[in-house]
Design a protein around this motif. Sequence first.
Motif, mmCIF file in Angstrom:
data_model
loop_
_atom_site.group_PDB
_atom_site.id
_atom_site.type_symbol
_atom_site.label_atom_id
_atom_site.label_comp_id
_atom_site.label_asym_id
_atom_site.label_seq_id
_atom_site.Cartn_x
_atom_site.Cartn_y
_atom_site.Cartn_z
ATOM 1 N N LEU A 120 0.749 -1.217 0.108
ATOM 2 C CA LEU A 120 0.003 0.071 0.061
ATOM 3 C C LEU A 120 0.834 1.115 -0.023
ATOM 4 C CD1 LEU A 120 -2.461 -1.344 2.708
ATOM 5 C CD2 LEU A 120 -2.923 -0.652 0.175
ATOM 6 N N LEU A 121 2.200 1.211 0.292
ATOM 7 C CA LEU A 121 3.019 2.326 0.399
ATOM 8 C C LEU A 121 3.732 2.361 -0.813
ATOM 9 C CD1 LEU A 121 4.034 2.159 4.153
ATOM 10 C CD2 LEU A 121 2.266 3.402 3.025
ATOM 11 N N SER A 122 3.749 1.474 -1.712
ATOM 12 C CA SER A 122 4.537 1.509 -2.898
ATOM 13 C C SER A 122 3.823 1.896 -4.328
ATOM 14 C CB SER A 122 5.033 0.004 -3.466
ATOM 15 O OG SER A 122 5.304 0.087 -4.786
ATOM 16 N N ASP A 123 4.445 3.054 -4.915
ATOM 17 C CA ASP A 123 3.820 3.655 -6.040
ATOM 18 C C ASP A 123 3.707 2.574 -6.996
ATOM 19 O OD1 ASP A 123 3.203 6.509 -7.450
ATOM 20 O OD2 ASP A 123 4.695 5.394 -8.679
ATOM 21 N N GLU A 124 4.809 1.807 -7.228
ATOM 22 C CA GLU A 124 4.752 0.907 -8.367
ATOM 23 C C GLU A 124 3.573 -0.034 -8.260
ATOM 24 O OE1 GLU A 124 7.724 -2.527 -10.462
ATOM 25 O OE2 GLU A 124 8.503 -1.049 -8.837
ATOM 26 N N SER A 125 3.568 -0.571 -6.838
ATOM 27 C CA SER A 125 2.432 -1.686 -6.628
ATOM 28 C C SER A 125 1.086 -1.109 -6.505
ATOM 29 C CB SER A 125 2.717 -2.249 -5.142
ATOM 30 O OG SER A 125 1.765 -3.125 -5.024
ATOM 31 N N ILE A 126 0.703 0.120 -6.341
ATOM 32 C CA ILE A 126 -0.469 1.001 -6.497
ATOM 33 C C ILE A 126 -0.707 1.052 -7.998
ATOM 34 C CG2 ILE A 126 -1.808 2.831 -6.113
ATOM 35 C CD1 ILE A 126 -1.533 1.092 -3.626
ATOM 36 N N THR A 127 0.071 1.359 -8.996
ATOM 37 C CA THR A 127 0.129 1.486 -10.272
ATOM 38 C C THR A 127 -0.491 0.068 -10.869
ATOM 39 O OG1 THR A 127 1.583 3.509 -10.263
ATOM 40 C CG2 THR A 127 0.866 2.364 -12.433
ATOM 41 N N ALA A 128 0.258 -0.650 -10.534
ATOM 42 C CA ALA A 128 -0.081 -2.039 -11.175
ATOM 43 C C ALA A 128 -1.398 -2.496 -10.928
ATOM 44 C CB ALA A 128 0.999 -3.162 -10.712
ATOM 45 N N PHE A 129 -1.853 -2.329 -9.404
ATOM 46 C CA PHE A 129 -2.983 -2.527 -8.999
ATOM 47 C C PHE A 129 -4.098 -1.936 -9.678
ATOM 48 C CE2 PHE A 129 -6.458 -2.548 -5.669
ATOM 49 C CZ PHE A 129 -6.892 -4.302 -5.648
ATOM 50 N N ARG A 130 -3.891 -0.582 -9.938
ATOM 51 C CA ARG A 130 -5.002 0.175 -10.605
ATOM 52 C C ARG A 130 -5.227 -0.202 -11.905
ATOM 53 N NH1 ARG A 130 -5.711 6.038 -10.114
ATOM 54 N NH2 ARG A 130 -5.332 6.185 -12.363
ATOM 55 N N ALA A 131 -4.169 -0.906 -12.884
ATOM 56 C CA ALA A 131 -4.249 -1.350 -14.063
ATOM 57 C C ALA A 131 -5.319 -2.759 -13.861
ATOM 58 C CB ALA A 131 -3.002 -1.513 -14.725
ATOM 59 N N GLU A 132 -4.953 -3.370 -12.743
ATOM 60 C CA GLU A 132 -5.726 -4.647 -12.696
ATOM 61 C C GLU A 132 -7.297 -4.441 -12.463
ATOM 62 O OE1 GLU A 132 -5.948 -8.308 -9.324
ATOM 63 O OE2 GLU A 132 -3.932 -7.154 -9.870
ATOM 64 N N THR A 133 -7.641 -3.361 -11.636
ATOM 65 C CA THR A 133 -8.926 -3.211 -11.111
ATOM 66 C C THR A 133 -9.419 -1.897 -11.829
ATOM 67 O OG1 THR A 133 -7.982 -1.832 -9.366
ATOM 68 C CG2 THR A 133 -8.212 -4.069 -8.689
ATOM 69 N N GLN A 134 -9.117 -1.549 -12.813
ATOM 70 C CA GLN A 134 -9.647 -0.509 -13.657
ATOM 71 C C GLN A 134 -9.692 0.908 -12.930
ATOM 72 O OE1 GLN A 134 -13.481 -1.674 -15.023
ATOM 73 N NE2 GLN A 134 -13.006 -3.582 -15.482
ATOM 74 N N PRO A 177 3.911 7.503 7.150
ATOM 75 C CA PRO A 177 3.495 6.532 6.176
ATOM 76 C C PRO A 177 2.031 6.369 6.015
ATOM 77 C CG PRO A 177 4.449 5.645 8.357
ATOM 78 C CD PRO A 177 4.650 7.157 8.234
ATOM 79 N N LEU A 178 0.985 6.942 7.128
ATOM 80 C CA LEU A 178 -0.267 7.059 7.067
ATOM 81 C C LEU A 178 -0.990 7.986 5.767
ATOM 82 C CD1 LEU A 178 -2.491 5.317 8.218
ATOM 83 C CD2 LEU A 178 -2.652 6.906 9.907
ATOM 84 N N GLU A 179 -0.040 9.285 6.014
ATOM 85 C CA GLU A 179 -0.579 10.026 4.629
ATOM 86 C C GLU A 179 -0.206 9.548 3.440
ATOM 87 O OE1 GLU A 179 0.188 14.372 5.480
ATOM 88 O OE2 GLU A 179 1.496 13.584 7.238
ATOM 89 N N VAL A 180 0.977 8.921 3.246
ATOM 90 C CA VAL A 180 1.141 8.031 1.940
ATOM 91 C C VAL A 180 0.098 6.990 1.521
ATOM 92 C CG1 VAL A 180 2.822 6.690 0.632
ATOM 93 C CG2 VAL A 180 3.818 8.412 2.172
ATOM 94 N N LEU A 181 -0.326 6.272 2.828
ATOM 95 C CA LEU A 181 -1.468 5.365 2.191
ATOM 96 C C LEU A 181 -2.772 6.057 2.024
ATOM 97 C CD1 LEU A 181 -3.055 2.654 2.754
ATOM 98 C CD2 LEU A 181 -3.275 3.368 5.079
ATOM 99 N N ALA A 182 -2.972 7.410 2.671
ATOM 100 C CA ALA A 182 -4.235 8.057 2.095
ATOM 101 C C ALA A 182 -4.142 8.711 0.993
ATOM 102 C CB ALA A 182 -4.307 9.298 3.251
ATOM 103 N N LEU A 183 -3.010 8.985 0.385
ATOM 104 C CA LEU A 183 -2.801 9.435 -0.990
ATOM 105 C C LEU A 183 -2.908 8.398 -1.925
ATOM 106 C CD1 LEU A 183 0.098 11.885 -0.456
ATOM 107 C CD2 LEU A 183 -2.235 12.595 -1.043
#
Length: 288
Positions: A120-134, A177-183
């Motif tokens: 949840l704190l990784s930009d790369e992981s979030i970006t990949a998950f966005r692609a997976e879940t539209q 880290p919690l602010e990163v999570l919120a973003l």
Amino acid sequence: MPPTKPPAFSDLAYWDNRFSTTSTPFDWLVSANALDSLVVASIRSSSRERCKILHIGCGSSELSFRLGELAGTRENIWNTDYSRVVIEQGRAIEEKLDARPPKIGHEEVSGRMNWTVLDLLSDESITAFRAETQSESFDLIVDKSTSDAISCGPDLPLPGHGASIPSRSTLSIILHPLEVLALNLARLTRSGGRWICISYSSDRFGFLHPGTSSRTQSGHDGSTFCELEASRYWRLEHKEEIEVEAQPERAVDSGLPGGGVTAKTPVFRPKEVNYSYILVRTDVLLEP
């Protein structure tokens, strides 16, 4: 005797080891059905016929399966966790449950849940998950003490290209880290979507008050990067105490003087509470 070192709740190694050594389901803070009323209300408020649910830090909680029952279908539920170990366990448990013959008179929940490893704190992981879940598609985020675990980690530097930071900046921005999570969650959630959080903290989202961000650097041009104000993307709609179920009182010797005469006196403890938070996604866009 040296003080006991607290568990490293923000470290992947801690969770992999915990889930590798025990497969017993465990629910943090409250039982799996303690969120029933909050989840049902959020599902009903969704503008879509089928509410899309993101369960973050699912761990081995029975809440994953409870969400399927409340939603009436499992197909729109994404269980995510930092640990691949527990994600594989959850997927295997669901397969075993589906292999059993249906109970007579018991209404079966259709479909299969989605089980995904997500940092949840990784930009790369979030970006990949966005692609997976539209992309920004979730109506409801369910968070049972995951925010608590994440808050135990160190502050994080964000690269100049991440989390909507203007590319002109040559500096890193340091955030809690919690602010990163919120973003990052704002990037995954529709306008009007809800984030239900159960926490032991009475001020878990204090940074949502405007001007209270933890960032410690700004751009070379004096910009304060208002894009990084989590309060732009989330507003706190409701906060409520959840009283922890009291344990039975135990009796102890009162130590009264008088040559062996004692009495039993109950030990009273102050009320213990956890907190439920409901955050609502604003309509302010956050660029990928």
